[in-house]
Design a protein around this motif. Structure first.
Motif, PDB file in Angstrom:
ATOM      1  N   ARG A 107      -4.127   3.064  -9.235  1.00 32.55           N
ATOM      2  CA  ARG A 107      -4.480   4.253  -8.438  1.00 32.55           C
ATOM      3  C   ARG A 107      -5.697   3.984  -7.561  1.00 32.55           C
ATOM      4  O   ARG A 107      -5.725   4.385  -6.388  1.00 32.55           O
ATOM      5  N   SER A 135       6.208   3.663 -10.871  1.00 31.27           N
ATOM      6  CA  SER A 135       6.411   4.410 -12.111  1.00 31.27           C
ATOM      7  C   SER A 135       6.258   3.452 -13.284  1.00 31.27           C
ATOM      8  O   SER A 135       6.993   2.468 -13.390  1.00 31.27           O
ATOM      9  N   ARG A 192       5.288   3.333  -4.416  1.00 28.86           N
ATOM     10  CA  ARG A 192       5.246   4.430  -5.378  1.00 28.86           C
ATOM     11  C   ARG A 192       5.708   3.852  -6.711  1.00 28.86           C
ATOM     12  O   ARG A 192       6.875   3.513  -6.887  1.00 28.86           O
ATOM     13  N   ARG A 213      11.315   4.973  -6.524  1.00 31.31           N
ATOM     14  CA  ARG A 213      10.056   4.433  -7.004  1.00 31.31           C
ATOM     15  C   ARG A 213      10.256   3.018  -7.553  1.00 31.31           C
ATOM     16  O   ARG A 213      11.373   2.587  -7.837  1.00 31.31           O
ATOM     17  N   GLN A 235       0.811  -1.205   0.000  1.00 30.08           N
ATOM     18  CA  GLN A 235       0.000   0.000   0.000  1.00 30.08           C
ATOM     19  C   GLN A 235       0.850   1.263   0.000  1.00 30.08           C
ATOM     20  O   GLN A 235       0.380   2.330  -0.400  1.00 30.08           O
ATOM     21  N   LEU A 252      -2.373   3.121  -4.733  1.00 33.72           N
ATOM     22  CA  LEU A 252      -0.952   3.321  -4.979  1.00 33.72           C
ATOM     23  C   LEU A 252      -0.694   4.696  -5.587  1.00 33.72           C
ATOM     24  O   LEU A 252      -1.537   5.261  -6.276  1.00 33.72           O
ATOM     25  N   ASP A 253       0.494   5.211  -5.314  1.00 35.93           N
ATOM     26  CA  ASP A 253       1.000   6.432  -5.946  1.00 35.93           C
ATOM     27  C   ASP A 253       1.577   6.022  -7.294  1.00 35.93           C
ATOM     28  O   ASP A 253       2.607   5.344  -7.366  1.00 35.93           O
ATOM     29  N   VAL A 254       0.906   6.399  -8.380  1.00 30.02           N
ATOM     30  CA  VAL A 254       1.290   5.927  -9.715  1.00 30.02           C
ATOM     31  C   VAL A 254       1.696   7.108 -10.587  1.00 30.02           C
ATOM     32  O   VAL A 254       0.941   8.071 -10.738  1.00 30.02           O
ATOM     33  N   GLU A 255       2.878   7.001 -11.167  1.00 29.34           N
ATOM     34  CA  GLU A 255       3.387   7.962 -12.135  1.00 29.34           C
ATOM     35  C   GLU A 255       3.529   7.236 -13.472  1.00 29.34           C
ATOM     36  O   GLU A 255       4.088   6.144 -13.533  1.00 29.34           O
TER      37      GLU A 255
END
Length: 298
Positions: free
Chosen positions: A41, A9, A7, A92, A4, A45-48
């Motif tokens: 997302r 990418s 991060r 990441r 959780q 999750l922190d998604v780039e």
């Protein structure tokens, strides 16, 4: 880091330069259309999304020293290495969407010292001098271990990119290996769980393989080639395998591998969207990947 707190990418690698036909270069766009990033997302999750590298579709040509189009294969792998190094430098987790299997060379080259789960329908222990096809993505493990073409084996700051004890071969079809490849596997003492063993207990086999790598590597990556799936049940891969695993079996294994604190990234290869005109199978696989990376239990 817990699932959780990850991060992530995303990097698309629209390349079939190391393959034997076109199609795989369309995969990153198909993953996005299937909603993979949005699903991650929604899972918290922190998604780039870093977009795609330049496209490198397959092109016909005569082999040179047993390999086709090696210059473009090397170029793509170096581009991948640079992007993955930047992702990891930002703290990441790389999620690399190929593309043919040669992109995994770039992922390892950009990751520093790491182990690898090679979750693949093939062991990819081919050699340029013994190959009738001269297709580089049939030789991925050979180059990762420092053999084959020096151009590919020497991509990173270290050679070999992997030592034998840093490798887990998981889910491969044992009938695809010839005598020389079996000799190579055994003589190098590679950890190997072929498809029949995985099929009997996918989660249990994955837990044992994960424990093996956790004792030998500070971090590890997972290479998932979708040809590990049974083509008759899940016809998404570029190359057919009719002795592969079910989607549930792949989900069980992948969830174990991504559940470790030492899990350092995922590269997915061999998706050919031309085999999935309505996008149904890649959407199903996107749900599996989301569940594994986000720790949702599939």
């Amino acid at each position: 880091m817990t699932e959780q707190g990850r991060r992530v990418s995303i990097l698309g690698v629209p390349s079939s330069a190391g393959s034997h036909n076109t199609g795989q270069e369309k995969a990153p766009a198909a993953w996005r259309a299937a909603g993979l990033a949005d699903g991650l997302r929604r899972a918290g999750l922190d998604v780039e999304d870093r977009g795609d590298l330049p496209a490198a579709p397959f092109r016909p040509g005569a082999p040179v020293d047993g390999l086709r189009d090696v210059e473009r294969v090397v170029t793509v792998a170096r581009q991948v290495a640079g992007e993955v190094a930047a992702i990891r430098g930002d703290g990441r987790l790389p999620l690399v969407l190929g593309g043919d299997c040669t992109i995994t060379l770039g992922v390892l080259a950009g990751s520093g010292e790491a182990g690898l789960v090679y979750f693949d329908g093939d062991a990819d222990l081919g050699l340029p001098e013994h190959s009738d096809s001269a297709v580089a993505d049939t030789m991925g493990m050979t180059h990762l271990l420092g053999g084959g073409s020096p151009r590919l084996a020497g991509l990173g700051s270290r050679c070999p990119l992997l030592r034998p004890e840093q490798v887990v071969l998981f889910g491969f079809d044992p009938a695809e290996l010839d005598t020389r490849q079996w000799t190579e596997l055994v003589s190098r003492h590679l950890y190997a769980d072929p498809a029949p063993a995985v099929r009997a207990d996918p989660a249990g086999r994955a837990r044992a393989a994960r424990a093996y790598l956790e004792r030998r590597a500070g971090t590890y990556l997972v290479h998932l080639d979708v040809d590990v799936l049974h083509t008759g049940l899940f016809p998404l891969a570029n190359f057919p395998h009719f002795a592969g695993l079910t989607l549930d079996q792949v989900s069980a294994g992948l969830g174990e591998f991504t559940g470790s604190e030492k899990f350092g990234g995922l590269v997915i290869t061999e998706v050919n969207p031309d085999h999935d005109p309505d996008g149904q199978t890649i959407r199903a696989l996107a749900q599996v990947v989301t569940g594994a990376v986000a720790g949702l239990g599939g």
